[in-house]
Design a protein around this motif. Structure first.
Motif, PDB file in Angstrom:
ATOM      1  N   PHE A 186       0.812  -1.217   0.000  1.00 38.52           N
ATOM      2  CA  PHE A 186       0.000   0.000   0.000  1.00 38.52           C
ATOM      3  C   PHE A 186       0.847   1.270   0.000  1.00 38.52           C
ATOM      4  CE2 PHE A 186      -2.734  -3.316   1.536  1.00 38.52           C
ATOM      5  CZ  PHE A 186      -3.959  -3.026   0.958  1.00 38.52           C
ATOM      6  N   GLY A 187       2.157   1.120   0.013  1.00 34.93           N
ATOM      7  CA  GLY A 187       3.033   2.284   0.049  1.00 34.93           C
ATOM      8  C   GLY A 187       3.319   2.840  -1.338  1.00 34.93           C
ATOM      9  N   ASP A 188       4.129   3.892  -1.365  1.00 37.61           N
ATOM     10  CA  ASP A 188       4.480   4.534  -2.636  1.00 37.61           C
ATOM     11  C   ASP A 188       5.941   4.307  -3.005  1.00 37.61           C
ATOM     12  OD1 ASP A 188       5.782   6.098  -0.805  1.00 37.61           O
ATOM     13  OD2 ASP A 188       4.761   7.976  -1.322  1.00 37.61           O
ATOM     14  N   ALA A 210       1.703  11.658  12.779  1.00 39.11           N
ATOM     15  CA  ALA A 210       0.480  11.900  12.018  1.00 39.11           C
ATOM     16  C   ALA A 210      -0.401  10.656  12.027  1.00 39.11           C
ATOM     17  CB  ALA A 210       0.827  12.300  10.587  1.00 39.11           C
ATOM     18  N   SER A 211       0.238   9.480  12.041  1.00 35.75           N
ATOM     19  CA  SER A 211      -0.476   8.210  12.078  1.00 35.75           C
ATOM     20  C   SER A 211       0.473   7.145  12.621  1.00 35.75           C
ATOM     21  CB  SER A 211      -0.959   7.815  10.681  1.00 35.75           C
ATOM     22  OG  SER A 211      -1.434   6.481  10.648  1.00 35.75           O
ATOM     23  N   VAL A 212      -0.082   6.146  13.275  1.00 34.39           N
ATOM     24  CA  VAL A 212       0.746   5.029  13.751  1.00 34.39           C
ATOM     25  C   VAL A 212       0.291   3.713  13.106  1.00 34.39           C
ATOM     26  CG1 VAL A 212       1.367   6.110  15.939  1.00 34.39           C
ATOM     27  CG2 VAL A 212      -0.724   4.730  15.791  1.00 34.39           C
ATOM     28  N   LYS A 213      -0.490   3.811  12.039  1.00 30.03           N
ATOM     29  CA  LYS A 213      -1.009   2.632  11.343  1.00 30.03           C
ATOM     30  C   LYS A 213       0.102   1.693  10.903  1.00 30.03           C
ATOM     31  CE  LYS A 213      -4.376   3.138   8.354  1.00 30.03           C
ATOM     32  NZ  LYS A 213      -5.470   2.214   8.760  1.00 30.03           N
ATOM     33  N   ASN A 214       1.215   2.260  10.425  1.00 33.55           N
ATOM     34  CA  ASN A 214       2.301   1.446   9.876  1.00 33.55           C
ATOM     35  C   ASN A 214       3.382   1.102  10.894  1.00 33.55           C
ATOM     36  OD1 ASN A 214       1.214   1.420   7.241  1.00 33.55           O
ATOM     37  ND2 ASN A 214       2.079   3.445   6.834  1.00 33.55           N
ATOM     38  N   LEU A 215       3.139   1.409  12.163  1.00 34.32           N
ATOM     39  CA  LEU A 215       4.151   1.188  13.195  1.00 34.32           C
ATOM     40  C   LEU A 215       3.779   0.011  14.083  1.00 34.32           C
ATOM     41  CD1 LEU A 215       4.772   4.887  14.333  1.00 34.32           C
ATOM     42  CD2 LEU A 215       5.905   3.612  12.503  1.00 34.32           C
ATOM     43  N   ILE A 216       4.799  -0.668  14.600  1.00 31.94           N
ATOM     44  CA  ILE A 216       4.575  -1.757  15.534  1.00 31.94           C
ATOM     45  C   ILE A 216       5.812  -1.907  16.416  1.00 31.94           C
ATOM     46  CG2 ILE A 216       5.497  -3.598  14.062  1.00 31.94           C
ATOM     47  CD1 ILE A 216       3.170  -5.370  15.075  1.00 31.94           C
ATOM     48  N   GLU A 217       5.626  -2.369  17.632  1.00 32.73           N
ATOM     49  CA  GLU A 217       6.739  -2.546  18.548  1.00 32.73           C
ATOM     50  C   GLU A 217       7.773  -3.498  17.947  1.00 32.73           C
ATOM     51  OE1 GLU A 217       3.115  -1.461  20.933  1.00 32.73           O
ATOM     52  OE2 GLU A 217       3.564  -2.801  19.267  1.00 32.73           O
ATOM     53  N   GLY A 218       9.036  -3.134  18.126  1.00 36.88           N
ATOM     54  CA  GLY A 218      10.121  -3.955  17.604  1.00 36.88           C
ATOM     55  C   GLY A 218      10.728  -3.448  16.311  1.00 36.88           C
ATOM     56  N   MET A 219      10.005  -2.610  15.565  1.00 33.69           N
ATOM     57  CA  MET A 219      10.552  -2.065  14.321  1.00 33.69           C
ATOM     58  C   MET A 219      11.770  -1.189  14.611  1.00 33.69           C
ATOM     59  SD  MET A 219       7.199  -0.882  12.099  1.00 33.69           S
ATOM     60  CE  MET A 219       8.041  -0.776  10.524  1.00 33.69           C
ATOM     61  N   ASP A 238      -7.918  -4.438   5.106  1.00 37.16           N
ATOM     62  CA  ASP A 238      -6.488  -4.572   5.357  1.00 37.16           C
ATOM     63  C   ASP A 238      -6.038  -3.459   6.291  1.00 37.16           C
ATOM     64  OD1 ASP A 238      -3.483  -4.296   4.857  1.00 37.16           O
ATOM     65  OD2 ASP A 238      -3.930  -6.026   3.603  1.00 37.16           O
ATOM     66  N   ARG A 239      -5.238  -3.826   7.286  1.00 38.88           N
ATOM     67  CA  ARG A 239      -4.800  -2.850   8.283  1.00 38.88           C
ATOM     68  C   ARG A 239      -3.978  -1.724   7.677  1.00 38.88           C
ATOM     69  NH1 ARG A 239      -0.774  -5.188  12.608  1.00 38.88           N
ATOM     70  NH2 ARG A 239      -0.638  -2.958  13.061  1.00 38.88           N
ATOM     71  N   PHE A 240      -3.352  -1.953   6.529  1.00 32.46           N
ATOM     72  CA  PHE A 240      -2.478  -0.938   5.937  1.00 32.46           C
ATOM     73  C   PHE A 240      -3.173  -0.065   4.905  1.00 32.46           C
ATOM     74  CE2 PHE A 240       0.403  -4.466   7.144  1.00 32.46           C
ATOM     75  CZ  PHE A 240       1.082  -3.802   8.147  1.00 32.46           C
ATOM     76  N   CYS A 241      -4.407  -0.399   4.558  1.00 31.20           N
ATOM     77  CA  CYS A 241      -5.148   0.444   3.622  1.00 31.20           C
ATOM     78  C   CYS A 241      -5.426   1.784   4.298  1.00 31.20           C
ATOM     79  CB  CYS A 241      -6.460  -0.243   3.233  1.00 31.20           C
ATOM     80  SG  CYS A 241      -7.394   0.655   1.975  1.00 31.20           S
TER      81      CYS A 241
END
Length: 387
Positions: free
Chosen positions: A130-132, A151-160, A316-319
């Motif tokens: 879903f990225g560019d 601005a958003s934490v949709k694409n973030l997760i612990e451990g990254m 989808d969580r990333f949409c």
């Protein structure tokens, strides 16, 4: 007795096939619907001929008149660079030795590492779809110590592990920071290390070392200006998808209009719809208000989902929030140099000791990029009111 040689052999002969299948079919329902091929790969690039328009050698005439002049198909060559995708596992020498006389314990050790690799790779590979291609996860709104408001934490997760890129694209001193916690309600996250100095508002947050190196995802395809695959949209209008913004409350008319438009202007038939979770709930609410039956279908990889007129609708969580993509997946292909492989050393081993440390690592690699041969055959509805 368990040895590093037996571990090496297990990774190559037992785990590779299973992991490849999980990443290709079970990681993401959209990815599972997209064809994967080694065709059209030339060196480090993908070069794909894309046909557009129609053959011009057709016409009517008199009984004894001239035949229509020949005018073959229209073609353009798409060119993109293969993206380098990596996933690494790490096993300590101590852990190996502790289980060297217990095969079951060693198998559990490998299983845990492989499960972690699959989960991490699935997360990032699904996000890239879903990225560019920029690798930007979010932008900074404010910084306090090691806590960032985003601005958003949709694409973030612990451990990254992330890098902070300044607004003028110069990498700051804050690189290789691991995300230790994410507050999804307040859109904040905390990273390891010292206070974030030199990080400011509007800076970009990217996966470590990935800035401008990720797959050409939907975010790059669904644009109206600029270039993609080496072609300028200003002179190739068929490279522009159907995009409807500020939709508001979702209606069947809005969805059907997009589907009809693609079939009318591009001869494209939508066979896959992907949206955010809030949009899916809004669609289910619409079906309920209209007392319409909600049909369910099963997709590749074992996914079960609702349908719209027979077309699967997948959340989808990333949409992006408030967004729905209406796709013809037959126009998409993940071109790859090869399927997932272990990075092997000169001695053929995949497990290698980290210099100066009692730790062994193995790296899974794939060289690929996503191409859509008919962008005008795809649609996006955005600004949808979520439920």
């Amino acid at each position: 007795m368990v040895t590093m040689t037996s571990a090496d052999n297990a990774l190559k002969s037992v785990y590779l096939g299973v992991v490849s299948d999980q990443l290709n079919t079970a990681a993401n329902p959209l990815l599972a619907a997209i064809r994967q091929s080694t065709a059209d790969v030339w060196g480090k690039e993908v070069r794909r001929l894309a046909r557009y328009g129609v053959n011009g050698g057709v016409g009517a005439g008199t009984e004894e008149g001239d035949l229509p002049a020949s005018a073959g198909n229209n073609y353009e060559q798409f060119v993109t660079t293969l993206k380098n995708l990596y996933g690494t596992i790490e096993i300590s020498d101590k852990a190996v030795r502790a289980s060297e006389n217990n095969v079951g314990a060693f198998v559990n050790l490998l299983n845990a590492e492989m499960d972690g690799l699959v989960r991490s790779s699935s997360f990032n590979f699904g996000r890239m779809l879903f990225g560019d291609g920029s690798g930007v996860l979010t932008t900074v709104s404010a910084v306090s110590g090691t806590t960032v408001t985003a601005a958003s934490v949709k694409n973030l997760i612990e451990g990254m592990v992330v890098d902070f890129i300044s607004a003028d694209t110069a990498v700051t001193g804050a690189t290789g920071r691991r995300i230790t916690s994410v507050d999804r309600d307040n859109k904040t996250f905390t990273v390891s290390g010292a206070t974030l100095t030199g990080v400011a508002k509007d800076d970009k947050v990217c996966v470590q070392g990935s800035y401008n190196l990720e797959l050409t995802g939907l975010g790059a395809i669904f644009k109206t200006t600029g270039t993609i695959y080496g072609l300028d949209r200003a002179t190739h209008k068929w490279m522009i998808p159907y995009i409807k913004t500020s939709v508001g409350a979702i209606t069947e008319t809005a969805i059907q209009t997009a589907i009809d438009r693609l079939e009318e202007t591009a001869g494209s038939r939508v066979n896959f719809i992907v949206c955010s979770w809030g949009v899916k709930r809004a669609l289910q609410k619409l079906f309920g208000e209209n007392k319409r039956n909600i049909d369910v279908t099963e997709l590749a990889g074992g996914y079960r989902t609702i349908t719209y007129n027979g077309i699967p609708v997948v959340a989808d969580r990333f949409c992006p929030d408030g967004t729905m993509y209406l796709l013809n997946t037959e126009d998409f292909c993940l071109h790859q140099l090869c399927d997932w492989k272990w990075l092997e050393g000169d001695d053929g081993r995949v497990l290698k000791q980290v210099a100066g440390k009692p730790v062994y690592t193995a790296t899974l690699v794939k060289y690929a990029d996503l191409i859509c041969t008919r962008p005008c055959g795809q649609a996006m509805l955005s600004g949808i009111t979520e439920a």
